[in-house]
Design a protein around this motif. Structure first.
Motif: not given
Length: 188
Positions: A165-188
């Protein structure tokens, strides 16, 4: 999520609705330049469809629901378009997915009790034979404040996911993200 469908053989799809589903998993952002990053992740995504169809020349309508479960990897270029207390981003890229499992439910509209259930097969041979590989393009927007963000993403499936059959996925996503950590620069 929605599988796009057309008139195929003797099956005529009357109504098609978006099927509420979910996705979750870790995402990663790699800063390329000041306002540009490469975003990726590994997501478990549930997709599928809900349809009302008429089978051939019969007068019976069928309610049909298909669930497909994928392991997906999006790859996007994300650009920061505005930064204040809240940052606004737009992104575009592609995704690849591998189907883990699937099932289908089909019920005549006139029957309250009769329900047909079957598992999706991953080889050619049955009416419910599907391909495991899915891929396509995506684009969206994201709003970020502190460590939380909300986004809207549209995935346009380019892979025909059915053998017959002619099936194709079409998806509309609503996302929530939470940032657990951030890599810091070595100079900071």
């Amino acid at each position: 999520s929605q599988i796009s469908d057309k008139m195929v053989g003797d099956n005529f799809f009357i109504d098609s609705w978006l099927k509420p589903a979910f996705h979750f998993g870790p995402t990663f952002s790699f800063i390329l330049k000041k306002n540009i990053s490469l975003d990726t992740g590994i997501l478990y995504s549930l997709k599928g469809s809900r349809d009302k169809s008429k089978n051939g020349f019969e007068e019976t309508y069928y309610l049909e629901k298909m669930n497909l479960s994928y392991l997906e990897m999006p790859v996007n270029i994300k650009i920061k378009i505005l930064e204040r207390n809240t940052s606004f981003y737009c992104f575009a890229g592609g995704y690849g997915g591998y189907a883990l499992w699937g099932n289908i439910y089909k019920k005549p509209d006139i029957s309250k009790d009769e329900v047909f259930r079957d598992k999706i097969t991953w080889e050619k041979g049955s009416e419910f034979s599907m391909k495991r590989l899915d891929y396509g393009a995506n684009m969206g927007f994201e709003v970020k404040s502190n460590k939380s963000s909300i986004g809207i993403n549209f995935l346009l499936g380019l892979a025909k996911i059915s053998y017959y059959k002619s099936y194709y996925n079409r998806t509309l996503e609503i996302s929530y993200k939470y940032q657990l950590w951030t890599k810091r620069s070595i100079n900071n």
